[in-house]
Enzyme design. Sequence first.
Site, mmCIF file in Angstrom:
data_model
loop_
_atom_site.group_PDB
_atom_site.id
_atom_site.type_symbol
_atom_site.label_atom_id
_atom_site.label_comp_id
_atom_site.label_asym_id
_atom_site.label_seq_id
_atom_site.Cartn_x
_atom_site.Cartn_y
_atom_site.Cartn_z
ATOM 1 N N ARG A 1 43.840 38.766 30.038
ATOM 2 C CA ARG A 1 43.119 38.728 31.536
ATOM 3 C C ARG A 1 44.450 38.730 32.470
ATOM 4 O O ARG A 1 45.440 39.244 32.348
ATOM 5 C CB ARG A 1 42.170 37.858 31.654
ATOM 6 C CG ARG A 1 41.073 38.355 32.562
ATOM 7 C CD ARG A 1 39.917 37.273 32.790
ATOM 8 N NE ARG A 1 40.178 36.091 33.360
ATOM 9 C CZ ARG A 1 39.221 35.092 34.128
ATOM 10 N NH1 ARG A 1 38.167 35.243 33.603
ATOM 11 N NH2 ARG A 1 39.486 34.165 34.543
ATOM 12 N N LYS B 1 32.164 27.925 40.943
ATOM 13 C CA LYS B 1 31.901 29.353 41.256
ATOM 14 C C LYS B 1 30.503 29.548 40.597
ATOM 15 O O LYS B 1 29.528 30.404 41.095
ATOM 16 C CB LYS B 1 32.762 30.432 40.493
ATOM 17 C CG LYS B 1 32.885 30.188 39.203
ATOM 18 C CD LYS B 1 33.879 31.094 38.494
ATOM 19 C CE LYS B 1 34.047 30.793 37.018
ATOM 20 N NZ LYS B 1 35.211 31.306 36.516
#
Length: 355
Positions: free
Chosen positions: A128, A35
Amino acid sequence: MYPLLTVDIPHLRENVRTLRALCEARGIRITAVTKVFRGDPVIARVLVEEGITMLGDARVDNLERMQDIKAEKWLIRPPMLSEVSRLVRFGDASLNTEMAVIKAIDEEAGRQGKKHKIILMADLGDIREGYVDSEELITEAKRTAGMKNVELYGIGVNLTCFSFIQYDNEKLTELRDLGRRVEEETGVKLQVISGGNSATVDLMLNGGIPEGVNNLRLGESVLFGKERAKYQYLPGTHSDVFTLETEIVELKEKPSLPWGEVGVDSYGNRPTFTDRGPRRLKAICALGKQDFDAATTVPCDPGIIILGASSDHLMLDVTDSVEEYQVGGLVKLKLGYFSTMRAFTSEYVKKEYIY
Ligand SMILES: *Cc1c(COP(=O)(O)O)cnc(C)c1O
């Protein structure tokens, strides 16, 4: 054409080799995370040439960019319901936390005549993604194992990304044991027990990863040679795979302190300034927050001080620089994680590769 981002391919190759050797000595396979460089296929291909067989990205668009690369591709952010069809098309596996999404993947995989691999995420404290309740994870693992077009591939955990909770032997033992329970309850042998990201590397080097954890998803350590628990550079790696050259558009002597009444910046904070004297040589470069991140950038010339940046201007103090600069000249910067990510996302930054 500037700003120009340079990718040092030989240094990247060495990083991959070093991280692979460290991980494989401990029975751990790497899913290389792409990413940061936006799934650039040139770079992804280098990773695969160096023996990486699994690539992970947070965005389906980036998986699409890598569609011609021969590797198993993982979506490492929980998929959006609205992107399931493209996920099944461009991805082979995904990290999941919601039954509604897994069901949609199963149906879509059936439509496309494919099999998609599901990794269920446990939240072991970072708040998360993931199941906090292990019973819920086990129940959903059983339901996943009973579906036709998805395969229950494994479980995983992610820490040190939001709450900066650290990996330790206890948490990864919890993950490993959860994996064993999932196997007992579903009768499925899990292929992947994914023990985290570059913040797990330090624990691994200290022998703290329990037997049974067999995968890490690594971005920063592979690309920058940096583990993320103590933020140390790893021997045998390079931190300068990504550098950027930016052009000087103004070079003038100016005082180090501004004059007039100081207001607040766009975030509502009052800026502070260091008094380095009334006459400093200041350079403005044609680069801004759209293209890089000042906090994760280091000038290659050790005498340069980054004073700050606005959207399109980078302010440097070059008074004590090693090299001599002029208008139209270039300043070279070493980019860290977020800075590299922005440079790859910015259309204004040109890219080149050195082989
Ligand atoms: C970004 C990300 C990674 C890679 O993290 P690094 O610290 O760069 O190694 C791994 N897993 C998930 C889920 C991520 O979002």
